[in-house]
Enzyme design. Structure first.
Site, PDB file in Angstrom:
ATOM      1  N   HIS A 188       0.813  -1.225   0.000  1.00  8.68           N
ATOM      2  CA  HIS A 188       0.000   0.000   0.000  1.00  8.68           C
ATOM      3  C   HIS A 188       0.844   1.272   0.000  1.00  8.68           C
ATOM      4  CE1 HIS A 188      -4.145   1.697   0.987  1.00  8.68           C
ATOM      5  NE2 HIS A 188      -4.385   0.697   0.149  1.00  8.68           N
ATOM      6  N   HIS A 288      -6.348  -3.506 -11.052  1.00 11.08           N
ATOM      7  CA  HIS A 288      -6.726  -3.091  -9.702  1.00 11.08           C
ATOM      8  C   HIS A 288      -8.224  -2.824  -9.693  1.00 11.08           C
ATOM      9  CE1 HIS A 288      -7.064   0.207  -6.588  1.00 11.08           C
ATOM     10  NE2 HIS A 288      -6.326  -0.669  -5.917  1.00 11.08           N
TER      11      HIS A 288
END
Length: 385
Positions: A188, A288
């Protein structure tokens, strides 16, 4: 030829954190898109409204022309807001065109190259035991691949204990599900480059499927050295917005999997080009998609068509989905036919889904104001979420 001139635009901000777009043509054909930046839905909504004068009166037959007009015609281009607005409009136009011609979007891109797409399920947990239990549950539900974020707040250079904790979490999951299950690790962007090698080394014995956003996209210059350091495949791309953003890391041989988002990286039109560019560098594609059903449906059209599509993210059951889940706005809750960790090839026209418009309109009356959390380290300094 049918008249696909767009005559109406509507936007719906719906829980948990999504923005839906509906375009309608002169002949009443409807197309749906999902133009949103997580935590900035109102900003993207304003951008779509600003583009409305270009949308109304344009024909969905001319998708490429519209894309080039919006991208090049504004002088200042790219970035998350403009590209996300363009992405949702692009999705809706492809949906219209597919419906008008009676075929799935992937047929318009050249046809299918596979009969099903593997998906991975998100898991969450703060301890090795919790993550292991969550991974087992996903596998029991038919998934053959999972993904999770494996660390929380990180200093620029953190303690050996933090690094060991990452390894312990991965070890517990691998022991729980065995070697046949793929385990993707999402950092992340929380790890800075000075700590990235230690994190990769701690994870390497447990063979992660990939390391996602090992460093932030603005630090992609560090990826080449990290790629050469570890045997774990390197993945990135959710905060990259066009083929020009991906070009440099592909030229540098710094990545193994690109992860453009169908709601951020220019929609179907642009992600198809990113996929083709990646294929030329022998790099896999894993779109994604922690977002809603329209974005997911658009991603699947790319997955069915692109030979280097490896696996697909889905938000089904993700911890962000409070108030609504992936299939809640579909007429058919089983619209994606998720089975045994895969989505089979759809033959329905357009994006292949039917939106429950009544439910969308009802949810939009309440809307949402979802924002990304602000994280701080123990000393009070802001850190990456």
């Amino acid at each position: 030829m049918q008249d696909l001139t767009i005559t109406k635009l509507e936007l719906f901000r719906v829980a948990p954190r999504w923005l839906f777009l509906k375009l309608t043509t002169a002949e009443g054909i409807e197309g749906w898109g999902e133009p949103v930046v997580e935590g900035r839905a109102a900003t993207v909504e304003a951008c779509v409204r600003e583009l409305e004068e270009h949308i109304i009166g344009h024909s969905a037959h001319r998708i490429e022309d519209f894309w080039q007009m919006v991208y090049r015609g504004g002088f200042y281009r790219g970035g998350p807001v403009l590209m996300s607005a363009l992405s949702g409009i692009d999705q809706a136009m492809w949906d219209i065109k597919g419906k008008a011609l009676g075929v799935p979007v992937y047929e318009l891109l050249g046809g299918a190259v596979r009969n099903r797409v593997r998906i991975y399920g998100w898991i969450g947990g703060d301890s090795p035991e919790a993550l292991a239990a969550a991974a087992r549950k996903r596998v029991d539900n038919g998934f053959t691949a999972v993904k999770m974020t494996i660390c929380d707040q990180m200093e620029w250079i953190d303690s050996p204990a933090k690094v060991a904790e990452v390894g312990n979490k991965m070890a517990a999951m691998r022991e729980a599900v065995g070697d046949e299950v793929l385990i993707g690790v999402d950092l992340h962007g929380r790890v800075h480059k000075g700590q990235a090698k230690a994190i990769a080394r701690a994870l390497e014995p447990y063979h992660p499927f990939f390391l996602e956003e090992l460093v932030l996209a603005e630090n992609n210059d560090a990826l080449k050295a990290l790629h050469d350091f570890t045997s774990i495949p390197i993945a990135t791309g959710e905060r990259m917005y066009s083929r020009w953003d991906f070009k440099r890391i592909l030229e540098q041989n710094a990545v193994d999997i690109v992860q453009p988002d169908l709601s951020h990286a220019g929609g179907i039109t642009e992600v198809k080009k990113i996929a083709t560019l990646a294929e030329a560098y022998d790099v896999a594609l894993a779109p994604h998609c922690p977002l809603g059903p329209i974005s997911f449906a658009a991603a699947l059209q790319i997955d069915f068509n692109c030979i280097n599509a490896l696996i697909q993210e889905t938000s089904l059951g993700i911890h962000y989905n409070v108030g609504a889940d992936l299939t809640d706005y579909l007429v058919d809750p089983d619209g994606f036919r998720l089975r045994d960790g895969h989505v089979p090839l759809s033959t329905k026209p357009g994006l292949g889904i039917e939106i429950d418009e009544e439910k969308v309109r009802e949810a939009a009356r309440e809307g949402h104001n979802w924002k990304s959390p602000i994280w701080r380290n123990a000393d009070g300094s802001v850190t990456e979420w």
